[in-house]
Design a protein around this motif. Structure first.
Motif, PDB file in Angstrom:
ATOM      1  N   GLU A 395      33.499  16.421  48.166  1.00  0.00           N
ATOM      2  CA  GLU A 395      34.685  17.098  48.733  1.00  0.00           C
ATOM      3  C   GLU A 395      35.615  17.645  47.656  1.00  0.00           C
ATOM      4  OE1 GLU A 395      36.440  15.032  52.126  1.00  0.00           O
ATOM      5  OE2 GLU A 395      34.424  14.323  52.644  1.00  0.00           O
ATOM      6  N   ASP A 396      35.012  18.280  46.656  1.00  0.00           N
ATOM      7  CA  ASP A 396      35.765  18.858  45.544  1.00  0.00           C
ATOM      8  C   ASP A 396      36.067  20.336  45.864  1.00  0.00           C
ATOM      9  OD1 ASP A 396      36.712  19.851  43.159  1.00  0.00           O
ATOM     10  OD2 ASP A 396      35.065  19.074  41.925  1.00  0.00           O
ATOM     11  N   THR A 397      37.162  20.593  46.577  1.00  0.00           N
ATOM     12  CA  THR A 397      37.437  21.964  47.031  1.00  0.00           C
ATOM     13  C   THR A 397      37.806  22.890  45.869  1.00  0.00           C
ATOM     14  OG1 THR A 397      39.660  21.231  47.600  1.00  0.00           O
ATOM     15  CG2 THR A 397      38.110  21.442  49.417  1.00  0.00           C
ATOM     16  N   ALA A 398      38.376  22.340  44.834  1.00  0.00           N
ATOM     17  CA  ALA A 398      38.723  23.178  43.676  1.00  0.00           C
ATOM     18  C   ALA A 398      37.463  23.771  43.046  1.00  0.00           C
ATOM     19  CB  ALA A 398      39.499  22.364  42.642  1.00  0.00           C
ATOM     20  N   ALA A 399      36.401  22.971  42.974  1.00  0.00           N
ATOM     21  CA  ALA A 399      35.146  23.462  42.403  1.00  0.00           C
ATOM     22  C   ALA A 399      34.572  24.581  43.275  1.00  0.00           C
ATOM     23  CB  ALA A 399      34.150  22.317  42.275  1.00  0.00           C
ATOM     24  N   ILE A 400      34.693  24.414  44.594  1.00  0.00           N
ATOM     25  CA  ILE A 400      34.192  25.453  45.505  1.00  0.00           C
ATOM     26  C   ILE A 400      34.979  26.752  45.301  1.00  0.00           C
ATOM     27  CG2 ILE A 400      33.979  26.071  47.960  1.00  0.00           C
ATOM     28  CD1 ILE A 400      33.302  23.078  48.472  1.00  0.00           C
ATOM     29  N   GLU A 401      36.293  26.619  45.143  1.00  0.00           N
ATOM     30  CA  GLU A 401      37.145  27.788  44.876  1.00  0.00           C
ATOM     31  C   GLU A 401      36.750  28.498  43.584  1.00  0.00           C
ATOM     32  OE1 GLU A 401      39.441  29.510  46.595  1.00  0.00           O
ATOM     33  OE2 GLU A 401      38.644  28.216  48.188  1.00  0.00           O
ATOM     34  N   ARG A 402      36.440  27.721  42.565  1.00  0.00           N
ATOM     35  CA  ARG A 402      36.031  28.321  41.284  1.00  0.00           C
ATOM     36  C   ARG A 402      34.752  29.144  41.448  1.00  0.00           C
ATOM     37  NH1 ARG A 402      37.692  23.427  39.084  1.00  0.00           N
ATOM     38  NH2 ARG A 402      35.582  22.572  38.972  1.00  0.00           N
ATOM     39  N   VAL A 403      33.791  28.611  42.216  1.00  0.00           N
ATOM     40  CA  VAL A 403      32.550  29.366  42.442  1.00  0.00           C
ATOM     41  C   VAL A 403      32.863  30.634  43.238  1.00  0.00           C
ATOM     42  CG1 VAL A 403      30.292  29.337  43.563  1.00  0.00           C
ATOM     43  CG2 VAL A 403      31.052  27.335  42.272  1.00  0.00           C
ATOM     44  N   ARG A 404      33.712  30.481  44.258  1.00  0.00           N
ATOM     45  CA  ARG A 404      34.083  31.639  45.087  1.00  0.00           C
ATOM     46  C   ARG A 404      34.591  32.797  44.209  1.00  0.00           C
ATOM     47  NH1 ARG A 404      34.082  34.272  50.236  1.00  0.00           N
ATOM     48  NH2 ARG A 404      33.743  36.006  48.850  1.00  0.00           N
ATOM     49  N   ALA A 405      35.435  32.480  43.242  1.00  0.00           N
ATOM     50  CA  ALA A 405      35.997  33.519  42.373  1.00  0.00           C
ATOM     51  C   ALA A 405      34.896  34.194  41.551  1.00  0.00           C
ATOM     52  CB  ALA A 405      37.051  32.905  41.452  1.00  0.00           C
ATOM     53  N   GLN A 406      33.954  33.398  41.064  1.00  0.00           N
ATOM     54  CA  GLN A 406      32.861  33.975  40.258  1.00  0.00           C
ATOM     55  C   GLN A 406      31.911  34.814  41.118  1.00  0.00           C
ATOM     56  OE1 GLN A 406      32.155  29.853  38.536  1.00  0.00           O
ATOM     57  NE2 GLN A 406      31.390  31.118  36.862  1.00  0.00           N
ATOM     58  N   VAL A 407      31.650  34.330  42.339  1.00  0.00           N
ATOM     59  CA  VAL A 407      30.791  35.071  43.266  1.00  0.00           C
ATOM     60  C   VAL A 407      31.410  36.439  43.545  1.00  0.00           C
ATOM     61  CG1 VAL A 407      30.072  35.171  45.713  1.00  0.00           C
ATOM     62  CG2 VAL A 407      29.660  33.096  44.368  1.00  0.00           C
ATOM     63  N   THR A 408      32.716  36.428  43.845  1.00  0.00           N
ATOM     64  CA  THR A 408      33.414  37.674  44.164  1.00  0.00           C
ATOM     65  C   THR A 408      33.326  38.644  42.997  1.00  0.00           C
ATOM     66  OG1 THR A 408      34.909  36.383  45.519  1.00  0.00           O
ATOM     67  CG2 THR A 408      35.622  38.612  44.991  1.00  0.00           C
ATOM     68  N   GLU A 409      33.512  38.107  41.806  1.00  0.00           N
ATOM     69  CA  GLU A 409      33.477  38.978  40.635  1.00  0.00           C
ATOM     70  C   GLU A 409      32.103  39.623  40.461  1.00  0.00           C
ATOM     71  OE1 GLU A 409      34.725  37.197  36.892  1.00  0.00           O
ATOM     72  OE2 GLU A 409      33.943  39.004  35.925  1.00  0.00           O
ATOM     73  N   LEU A 410      31.056  38.826  40.591  1.00  0.00           N
ATOM     74  CA  LEU A 410      29.706  39.386  40.410  1.00  0.00           C
ATOM     75  C   LEU A 410      29.382  40.412  41.490  1.00  0.00           C
ATOM     76  CD1 LEU A 410      26.827  39.273  38.985  1.00  0.00           C
ATOM     77  CD2 LEU A 410      26.190  37.803  40.902  1.00  0.00           C
ATOM     78  N   ILE A 411      29.565  40.023  42.757  1.00  0.00           N
ATOM     79  CA  ILE A 411      29.023  40.844  43.841  1.00  0.00           C
ATOM     80  C   ILE A 411      29.823  42.139  44.013  1.00  0.00           C
ATOM     81  CG2 ILE A 411      30.230  39.854  45.858  1.00  0.00           C
ATOM     82  CD1 ILE A 411      26.433  40.569  45.611  1.00  0.00           C
ATOM     83  N   SER A 412      31.079  42.135  43.566  1.00  0.00           N
ATOM     84  CA  SER A 412      31.897  43.344  43.749  1.00  0.00           C
ATOM     85  C   SER A 412      31.373  44.506  42.898  1.00  0.00           C
ATOM     86  CB  SER A 412      33.361  43.045  43.405  1.00  0.00           C
ATOM     87  OG  SER A 412      33.440  42.687  42.042  1.00  0.00           O
ATOM     88  N   SER A 413      30.548  44.225  41.891  1.00  0.00           N
ATOM     89  CA  SER A 413      30.008  45.353  41.130  1.00  0.00           C
ATOM     90  C   SER A 413      28.657  45.839  41.675  1.00  0.00           C
ATOM     91  CB  SER A 413      29.911  45.006  39.639  1.00  0.00           C
ATOM     92  OG  SER A 413      29.335  43.743  39.476  1.00  0.00           O
ATOM     93  N   PHE A 414      28.241  45.313  42.833  1.00  0.00           N
ATOM     94  CA  PHE A 414      27.008  45.785  43.474  1.00  0.00           C
ATOM     95  C   PHE A 414      27.349  46.329  44.865  1.00  0.00           C
ATOM     96  CE2 PHE A 414      25.641  42.841  40.247  1.00  0.00           C
ATOM     97  CZ  PHE A 414      24.532  43.462  39.704  1.00  0.00           C
ATOM     98  N   PRO A 415      27.593  47.632  44.975  1.00  0.00           N
ATOM     99  CA  PRO A 415      28.055  48.184  46.249  1.00  0.00           C
ATOM    100  C   PRO A 415      27.031  48.022  47.367  1.00  0.00           C
ATOM    101  CG  PRO A 415      27.600  49.945  44.654  1.00  0.00           C
ATOM    102  CD  PRO A 415      27.444  48.655  43.927  1.00  0.00           C
ATOM    103  N   MET A 416      27.522  47.870  48.575  1.00  0.00           N
ATOM    104  CA  MET A 416      26.622  47.826  49.729  1.00  0.00           C
ATOM    105  C   MET A 416      26.692  49.140  50.476  1.00  0.00           C
ATOM    106  SD  MET A 416      28.665  45.635  52.700  1.00  0.00           S
ATOM    107  CE  MET A 416      28.446  46.589  54.224  1.00  0.00           C
ATOM    108  N   PRO A 417      25.569  49.574  51.084  1.00  0.00           N
ATOM    109  CA  PRO A 417      25.658  50.730  51.967  1.00  0.00           C
ATOM    110  C   PRO A 417      26.501  50.344  53.183  1.00  0.00           C
ATOM    111  CG  PRO A 417      23.403  49.831  51.934  1.00  0.00           C
ATOM    112  CD  PRO A 417      24.219  48.997  51.012  1.00  0.00           C
ATOM    113  N   GLY A 418      27.266  51.260  53.723  1.00  0.00           N
ATOM    114  CA  GLY A 418      28.080  50.941  54.890  1.00  0.00           C
ATOM    115  C   GLY A 418      29.507  50.597  54.531  1.00  0.00           C
TER     116      GLY A 418
END
Ligand SMILES: *Cc1c(COP(=O)(O)O)cnc(C)c1O
Length: 420
Positions: A395-418
């Protein structure tokens, strides 16, 4: 912003427009690993959202019950001809509303209520519509089920053969919804031939891999092939029944008038567009890249100590058994979703937990490959999955938040159609 843009919808129904925009943004911002999902092209979206939705065309090309088919007939003809050419089959019906009704049409075509049918058991990776008890196909038919071997996690062909010999099913389904390994169509064909059953290859998950040459084709082995169009095939939500000439009329009659009314012409057009896309050389690259990503991700997960059903994958799909990880599939899936990594909890073969909180999670690489992620990204992704699963069990929510930030950073440079 959703692309194509939705200016009229925003005025006419701001609530729905806002929710559609929110979903586009959500899809853009997450790493989507749900094995049955993908991103369709903007061209497919345009066809799906067209005036073709206004038209009724019960019947088949040249044999309709309504006038005004000057345009719908050539559209359905294009979809049918493209499906036949892409998969190399004699017949294609592109009218089933989705995969489940397509399968129901198969029962209607080749069995009577109460007849025996055979499929892979749902908790072993089969689909509901292959005769599972809560499905109409399990209530109206007498279904018998084969499974996977406990030691290998692979389909138990000996069990399937013995069961078929003992039960003499009218229909045998092969294929499923959580099978990480190649389906041995020739072996199933031999079993079906021996007992006189109609073999149906349900390729809903792997149709795009087959079209792109990254999985063997059932054509020439299974006379009837059922598929959705929206998973690895990357088309709109819909389905097709493909067959040899011998089984064509029974399938057509079962779809209409047996089961359905008017076909969804906007979907038919979008299927035609997706089939054209899938026949391009770039789609072969896509299909092979999906498998390369899945194998790289599977390897990286194993390195992190995850237990994979069957030890790895031959296709787009990975099934993780979390039994040794101190966490159920459901809390793991929820924590991963909070981290921007979307997948589904899933039963694993011989699962000791309940279906609504099973021991596994299922993931697939069709959607992230469309986004442009490559095998080089997979160790990082496996690392995030590992971090989140660990964080969820403590139940380490801070660790989950840290991953969320990294996920957002990576995926935002790969555009989706639509989304633009
Ligand atoms: C997804 C799936 C279906 C059903 O498709 P729906 O469009 O959800 O009805 C049928 N068979 C298999 C093997 C599937 O994976």
């Amino acid at each position: 912003m959703h692309n194509p843009p939705l200016p009229e919808l925003a005025v006419a129904d701001p609530e729905i427009a806002g929710l559609v925009e929110a979903e586009a943004a959500r899809q853009q911002a997450s790493i989507r690993l749900i094995a049955s999902e993908n991103y369709v092209s903007t061209a497919v979206l345009e066809a799906s959202g067209s005036v073709l939705t206004n038209k009724y065309s019960e019947g088949y090309v040249g044999r309709r019950y309504y006038e005004g088919q000057q345009v719908t007939d050539p559209i359905e003809t294009l979809a049918v001809e493209r499906a036949k050419a892409l998969f190399g089959v004699e017949h294609a019906n592109v009218q089933p509303y989705s995969g489940s009704p397509a399968n129901l049409a198969v029962y209607l075509a080749f069995a009577q209520p109460g007849d025996t049918v055979m499929g892979l058991s749902l908790p072993m990776g089969g689909h509901l519509t292959h005769g599972w008890s809560v499905s109409a196909t399990g209530k109206w038919f007498r279904s018998v089920r084969y499974g996977v071997r406990a030691d290998t996690g692979r389909i138990d062909l000996d069990e399937a053969r013995d069961l078929a010999r003992a039960e003499r099913p009218k229909i045998i389904f092969c294929g499923g919804t959580a099978i990480p390994r190649t389906i041995d169509f020739p072996a199933f064909a031999e079993i079906a031939r021996e007992v006189g059953a109609v073999l149906v290859a349900d390729i809903a998950h792997i149709a795009g891999l087959i079209a792109g040459g990254a999985h063997p084709s059932p054509v020439g082995h299974a006379p009837v092939i059922s598929t959705t169009t929206h998973k690895t095939l990357r088309g709109p939500r819909g389905a097709m029944l493909l067959s040899d000439a011998e089984h064509a009329t029974a399938l057509d009659k079962a779809v209409f008038p047996g089961l359905q009314g008017g076909p969804h012409n906007h979907t038919t057009a979008a299927i035609a567009v997706a089939l054209r896309e899938a026949s391009a050389p770039s789609f072969r690259d896509y299909a092979h890249a999906v498998v390369a990503n899945a194998q790289a991700l599977a390897g990286a997960l194993v390195e992190r100590g995850f237990d994979l059903v069957s030890g790895g994958t031959d296709n787009h799909l990975i099934l993780i058994d979390l039994t040794g990880k101190d966490i159920g599939g459901k809390p793991a899936a929820k924590a991963l979703d909070a981290a921007g990594i979307e997948l589904n909890y899933n039963a694993v073969p011989y699962d000791k937990r309940k279906p609504f909180d099973p021991s596994g999670v299922r993931l697939g690489t069709a959607a992230i490959t469309t986004r442009g992620l490559t095998p080089a990204h997979m160790p990082q992704l496996a690392g995030w999955i590992d971090d989140v699963v660990k964080a969820a069990s403590t139940e380490d929510t801070a660790a989950i938040e840290r991953v969320r930030a990294q996920v957002t950073e990576l995926i935002s440079s790969f555009p989706m159609p639509g989304f633009a």
